[in-house]
Design an enzyme around this catalytic site. Structure first.
Site, PDB file in Angstrom:
ATOM      1  N   ASN A  85      -1.302   5.227  12.926  1.00  0.00           N
ATOM      2  CA  ASN A  85      -2.700   5.624  12.821  1.00  0.00           C
ATOM      3  C   ASN A  85      -3.541   4.360  12.928  1.00  0.00           C
ATOM      4  O   ASN A  85      -3.338   3.410  12.176  1.00  0.00           O
ATOM      5  CB  ASN A  85      -2.956   6.322  11.490  1.00  0.00           C
ATOM      6  CG  ASN A  85      -2.152   7.600  11.355  1.00  0.00           C
ATOM      7  OD1 ASN A  85      -1.992   8.334  12.327  1.00  0.00           O
ATOM      8  ND2 ASN A  85      -1.625   7.862  10.179  1.00  0.00           N
TER       9      ASN A  85
ATOM     10  N   GLN B  20      -6.014   6.217   9.414  1.00  0.00           N
ATOM     11  CA  GLN B  20      -5.433   5.010   8.811  1.00  0.00           C
ATOM     12  C   GLN B  20      -6.063   4.757   7.440  1.00  0.00           C
ATOM     13  O   GLN B  20      -7.275   4.584   7.332  1.00  0.00           O
ATOM     14  CB  GLN B  20      -5.662   3.787   9.707  1.00  0.00           C
ATOM     15  CG  GLN B  20      -5.015   2.521   9.149  1.00  0.00           C
ATOM     16  CD  GLN B  20      -5.183   1.300  10.052  1.00  0.00           C
ATOM     17  OE1 GLN B  20      -5.938   1.340  11.029  1.00  0.00           O
ATOM     18  NE2 GLN B  20      -4.499   0.228   9.717  1.00  0.00           N
TER      19      GLN B  20
ATOM     20  N   HIS C 185       0.928  -0.560  10.416  1.00  0.00           N
ATOM     21  CA  HIS C 185       2.226  -0.011  10.005  1.00  0.00           C
ATOM     22  C   HIS C 185       2.603   1.150  10.905  1.00  0.00           C
ATOM     23  O   HIS C 185       1.743   1.889  11.369  1.00  0.00           O
ATOM     24  CB  HIS C 185       2.196   0.431   8.539  1.00  0.00           C
ATOM     25  CG  HIS C 185       1.068   1.357   8.215  1.00  0.00           C
ATOM     26  ND1 HIS C 185      -0.214   0.910   8.014  1.00  0.00           N
ATOM     27  CD2 HIS C 185       1.015   2.706   8.076  1.00  0.00           C
ATOM     28  CE1 HIS C 185      -1.016   1.929   7.750  1.00  0.00           C
ATOM     29  NE2 HIS C 185      -0.298   3.041   7.799  1.00  0.00           N
TER      30      HIS C 185
ATOM     31  N   HIS D 260       4.970   4.565  11.091  1.00  0.00           N
ATOM     32  CA  HIS D 260       5.693   5.546  10.291  1.00  0.00           C
ATOM     33  C   HIS D 260       6.907   6.034  11.084  1.00  0.00           C
ATOM     34  O   HIS D 260       6.770   6.406  12.251  1.00  0.00           O
ATOM     35  CB  HIS D 260       4.826   6.780  10.032  1.00  0.00           C
ATOM     36  CG  HIS D 260       3.549   6.534   9.289  1.00  0.00           C
ATOM     37  ND1 HIS D 260       3.371   6.919   7.984  1.00  0.00           N
ATOM     38  CD2 HIS D 260       2.373   5.978   9.683  1.00  0.00           C
ATOM     39  CE1 HIS D 260       2.126   6.613   7.601  1.00  0.00           C
ATOM     40  NE2 HIS D 260       1.510   6.046   8.609  1.00  0.00           N
TER      41      HIS D 260
END
Ligand code: AMP
Length: 137
Positions: free
Chosen positions: A86, A93, A99, A101
């Site tokens: 995101n 986000q 990051h 997932h």
């Protein structure tokens, strides 16, 4: 960054269920998982989103994702996974440290995954693709 929750995990100031670590990358279980095994993979150098990640770091993250995802899937007996990033609050986000997932998926896990889609009007896709090409040139 001292106020970044993921930087604090990297620094050992906050706990995390770590699954893999190298000099430049950390992977740990998401504290609020979508499915069992939901894992986050992050570069250790702080960047708010993917546009701020160095070439070297994004390469390291990509290689880590490729290695870690199958292990996560095997560990929970899943059949596949969603790989998700995101980027920006508007895209969901919540943590401003880039990051990825890894969300393991099992048939009939009830989580679903469907975007609302649409069709371009005649000529619009060509025009838009040309505009993007122009911005990339
Ligand atoms: P996103 O919405 O893409 O920014 O996702 C942020 C993710 O970070 C969410 O899935 C959170 O559950 C997860 N998260 C937030 N804080 C922690 C933490 N301390 N340890 C592990 N995962 C976390």
């Amino acid at each position: 960054m001292s106020d970044c929750v993921f930087c604090r995990i990297i620094a050992g100031e906050l706990p995390a269920a770590k699954v893999w670590e190298s000099q430049s990358v950390l992977a740990f279980l998401d504290i609020n998982p979508v499915t069992e095994g939901h894992t986050l993979v992050i570069p250790k150098s702080h960047a708010a989103d993917i546009t701020g990640v160095s070439e070297e770091q994004i390469w390291d993250v990509a290689l880590a994702l490729r290695a870690i995802a199958p292990a996560v899937v095997d560990a929970v007996g899943a059949q596949g996974f969603n790989l998700l990033n995101n980027c920006g609050g508007v895209a969901g986000q919540a943590v401003e440290h880039v990051h990825f997932h890894i969300i393991p998926r099992k048939s009939n896990d009830g989580r679903g995954y469907r975007w609302i889609t649409f069709n371009y009007d005649e000529g619009v896709a060509d025009e838009l693709a040309s505009k993007i090409r122009g911005l990339l040139a």
